[in-house]
Design a protein around this motif. Structure first.
Motif, PDB file in Angstrom:
ATOM      1  N   SER A 137      -6.412  -0.247   4.231  1.00  0.00           N
ATOM      2  CA  SER A 137      -6.951   0.459   3.056  1.00  0.00           C
ATOM      3  C   SER A 137      -8.168   1.281   3.443  1.00  0.00           C
ATOM      4  CB  SER A 137      -7.316  -0.550   1.965  1.00  0.00           C
ATOM      5  OG  SER A 137      -6.180  -1.230   1.507  1.00  0.00           O
ATOM      6  N   LEU A 193       0.816  -1.223   0.000  1.00  0.00           N
ATOM      7  CA  LEU A 193       0.000   0.000   0.000  1.00  0.00           C
ATOM      8  C   LEU A 193       0.848   1.271   0.000  1.00  0.00           C
ATOM      9  CD1 LEU A 193      -2.722  -1.064   2.617  1.00  0.00           C
ATOM     10  CD2 LEU A 193      -2.890  -1.118   0.123  1.00  0.00           C
ATOM     11  N   GLN A 238      -4.750  -5.851   5.191  1.00  0.00           N
ATOM     12  CA  GLN A 238      -4.758  -4.976   4.016  1.00  0.00           C
ATOM     13  C   GLN A 238      -6.097  -4.252   3.890  1.00  0.00           C
ATOM     14  OE1 GLN A 238      -3.225  -6.779   0.494  1.00  0.00           O
ATOM     15  NE2 GLN A 238      -4.203  -5.334  -0.893  1.00  0.00           N
ATOM     16  N   SER A 286      -0.630   4.086  -2.058  1.00  0.00           N
ATOM     17  CA  SER A 286      -1.843   4.652  -1.448  1.00  0.00           C
ATOM     18  C   SER A 286      -1.497   5.527  -0.247  1.00  0.00           C
ATOM     19  CB  SER A 286      -2.773   3.520  -1.001  1.00  0.00           C
ATOM     20  OG  SER A 286      -3.181   2.744  -2.102  1.00  0.00           O
TER      21      SER A 286
END
Length: 676
Positions: A565, A530, A561, A533
């Protein structure tokens, strides 16, 4: 010549160099000093003399032992008083000054004056007199001490007092009741607190009073006759569990005694006093009575029971059967053999004996199924379940065995029928399980094929949309461009939805065997995935110390995850976004509270993912874990609405629990509880 004669002190005075003192040589001493020293040396009573302003010291052989060894002797001879007695000078100097000033003698008896002797400072007691000594001119030139050390006497007195005090303490603290009665009226001379507590009186109420005046309710209960008998015959009397009635605390109580009446004989053999030692055994007597009553009630209850009830001694000997036993066997009441062997099926005799002997030797519970002959149906046997447990005292020793025999013949017959049904149903369940596994496999294949077949046209839609925008953008009007963008956006959302549905369906399949996993490594891998992100969100991710857990690696990675997220997605504009991943150890009571479906024991890993984003209304904390549940518009925050449902499914696969907490505008925290 006045120093002539025997004795240690005469020799020491003759040998002493008096020229070094203010007195000078003995031949120059005044006659008063000569006379007094001669008198002192020839006396067998301890005497001590201070002479002159320097208080030069003399003492005789009788006084010498009071100085002990390794102390002041012989340096005290001819020494100044202040130099000799520094440890007691503040005590004796005022007395010396008083005598020299007033010329009046003093007297002290058993006075404590510690002195240094025998290598240490000792407590020494004295009886002494200080008297003034006049010289030829009539002036006070010295102080004569005639004394006697009384340390030994004081120590003896103290030992006697200590012994008497110990005897009194023993008498007062004795747990048994003790008293002495004197004369024909049995005057209470002594009564310790124990007997006063039992009598319900204070010592002031009973001492020096006739027994039956202090305790009038005791008259006529047989004690007066027994005491008179002991006084006359001079033979002790021992009573056991004798009842008496006492008025205590405003009520009349029955007290049971075990006691000794012991005559106290005088030198001439007469008996004027009686020593009494007694123990209140009311508790034991009442307890035994209760046990006897309890045994009687037990037998009444046991005789009314439909089951066979029996008891045995610690060695295994059967000593009681209830009425049901005699009804079933037909034996006479009080059957001497007290054994079940005559009615036991021959095939079970050895097994029964071995099992019972094992329980008697080890204390283990006894349980066995056997068959008893049915006297109502000759030649037939009925099934019985025999059980027994050991009854133990406070020390853990077996005091009795309590057992029962329950007729289970009908149950055994039914059990045989049920066993056949169980075998049949087991075969059906095995076949159903095979069918279920085949169905799951078909479902997995369908999910794979469906996702593959659905993804293929989606990829073409996405590809053709990209081609339209790239090669034919100049031919499309604004509305055409908008239609293409909407088409591609819908296709992207459809692709995410299909992937999430496929991921969710895979969670229902058989998981991989659980193994120990370093949660720190899993979180690190997720953060690497990630990374882009996190940069786009300009977020700061803080990770605490994480443990090793047991689970499925791919599922736990998917869980972390999805949670991270989610935390990155719902951030507040204009606020530095922070995501915190922390861990703590907790217990099942915190996780499940008082839910009856859970035992409330054991430890749990608590992994939390918290953010300072937009948060949510607490009323939706359970709804957000449902399939396709969204609290925000698709235009604002992308996603399929399945991510948290996947998280919940993963946690359920690990026999855990997931909770969400949040407040609008204050962020959210998701906590995962996994059993240790």
């Amino acid at each position: 010549k006045f120093l002539a004669g025997g004795g240690e002190m005469s020799a020491l005075i003759r040998a002493h160099d008096w020229s070094k003192t203010v007195l000078g040589p003995p031949e120059t001493w005044p006659q008063s000093l000569r006379t007094l020293v001669s008198t002192l040396l020839n006396s067998r009573f301890p005497m001590f003399l201070w002479w002159g302003d320097d208080l030069i010291q003399f003492y005789n052989d009788a006084y010498r032992p009071s100085l002990g060894n390794d102390g002041k002797h012989p340096t005290a001879l001819g020494q100044k008083g202040v130099d000799c007695w520094p440890e007691i000078w503040p005590t004796i100097k005022p007395l010396i000054d008083q005598v020299r000033t007033t010329r009046e003698a003093t007297w002290s008896e058993d006075q404590l004056i510690p002195i240094y002797r025998n290598g240490r400072l000792e407590d020494v007691y004295w009886t002494f007199s200080y008297s003034a000594v006049l010289d030829e001119s009539g002036q006070v030139s010295g102080v004569l001490v005639i004394c006697q050390e009384t340390t030994e006497k004081i120590n003896v007195f103290r030992q006697i007092e200590t012994s008497e005090q110990r005897l009194q303490n023993l008498f007062a603290q004795a747990p048994v009741a003790i008293a002495t009665f004197r004369g024909p009226q049995f005057i209470i001379e002594q009564a310790n607190p124990a007997v006063c507590r039992i009598w319900g009186r204070t010592q002031a109420q009973v001492l020096n009073k006739p027994l039956f005046e202090a305790l009038p309710e005791s008259a006529g209960q047989g004690f007066e006759e027994l005491l008179t008998q002991v006084a006359q015959t001079k033979v002790p009397y021992v009573g056991s569990e004798m009842p008496s009635i006492l008025d205590r605390d405003g009520q009349r109580d029955t007290v049971y005694w075990t006691f000794l009446f012991q005559p106290i004989l005088e030198d001439d053999g007469s008996c004027d006093s009686i020593f009494v030692m007694a123990t209140d055994v009311s508790e034991q007597v009442l307890a035994r009575q209760k046990i006897e009553e309890s045994n009687q009630r037990f037998q009444q209850l046991a005789d009314s029971m439909p089951q066979i009830v029996w008891t045995a001694r610690p060695d295994g000997y059967l000593d009681y059967f209830n009425q049901r036993w005699y009804e079933f066997t037909g034996f006479d009441k009080g059957y001497a053999d007290q054994s079940w062997l005559p009615i036991l099926h021959p095939d079970y005799v050895q097994l029964c004996i071995a099992s019972w002997q094992h329980s008697v030797q080890t204390g283990d519970p006894y349980q066995i199924e056997y068959r008893f002959q049915d006297r109502f149906h000759p030649g037939e046997y009925r099934w019985f379940l025999g059980r027994a447990v050991a009854v133990r005292d406070d020390a853990g020793h077996i005091v009795k065995w309590f057992g029962s025999c329950i007729d289970i013949d009908d149950q055994k017959t039914e059990a045989g029928r049920l066993e056949v049904l169980v075998r049949e149903r087991t075969g059906e369940l095995v076949q159903a399980n095979v069918d279920l596994q085949r169905s799951n496999l078909n479902l997995e294949q369908f999910a794979y094929v469906a996702s593959h077949d659905l993804q293929e046209p989606l990829r073409k839609i996405q590809a053709f949309g990209t081609m339209l925008q790239g090669k034919h953008a100049d031919r499309l009007e604004a509305s055409g461009q908008d239609y293409v963008n909407r088409m591609k956006s819908a296709a992207d959302r459809m692709s995410v939805l299909i992937n999430d549905l496929l991921a969710y369906s895979r969670l229902t399949a058989q998981p991989q065997p659980f193994a120990p996993l370093r949660l720190e490594a899993i979180v690190s891998e997720v953060l690497d995935l990630l990374e882009m992100s996190i940069r786009q969100a300009e977020a700061q991710v803080e990770v605490g110390t994480l443990p090793t857990v047991t689970g499925d690696r791919s599922q736990l990675q998917q869980l972390v995850q999805n949670l991270v997220s989610n935390a990155l997605k719902f951030r507040r504009p204009g606020v530095a976004h922070v995501v915190r991943i922390n861990y703590r150890l907790t217990n099942a009571r915190e996780v499940y509270g008082d839910e009856p479906a859970h035992p409330g024991t054991g430890q749990y890993h608590a992994l939390s993912v918290a953010d300072n984003g937009i948060g949510f209304d607490p009323q939706y904390r359970n709804r957000i874990f449902g399939m396709f549940q969204r609290l925000n518009g698709k235009a604002d925050y992308a996603g399929s609405g399945i991510g948290l449902a996947i998280c919940q499914k993963i946690v359920e696969n690990h026999q855990g629990l997931i909770r969400a907490e949040g407040q609008p505008g204050q962020g959210a925290i998701f906590t995962v509880y996994l059993p240790v």
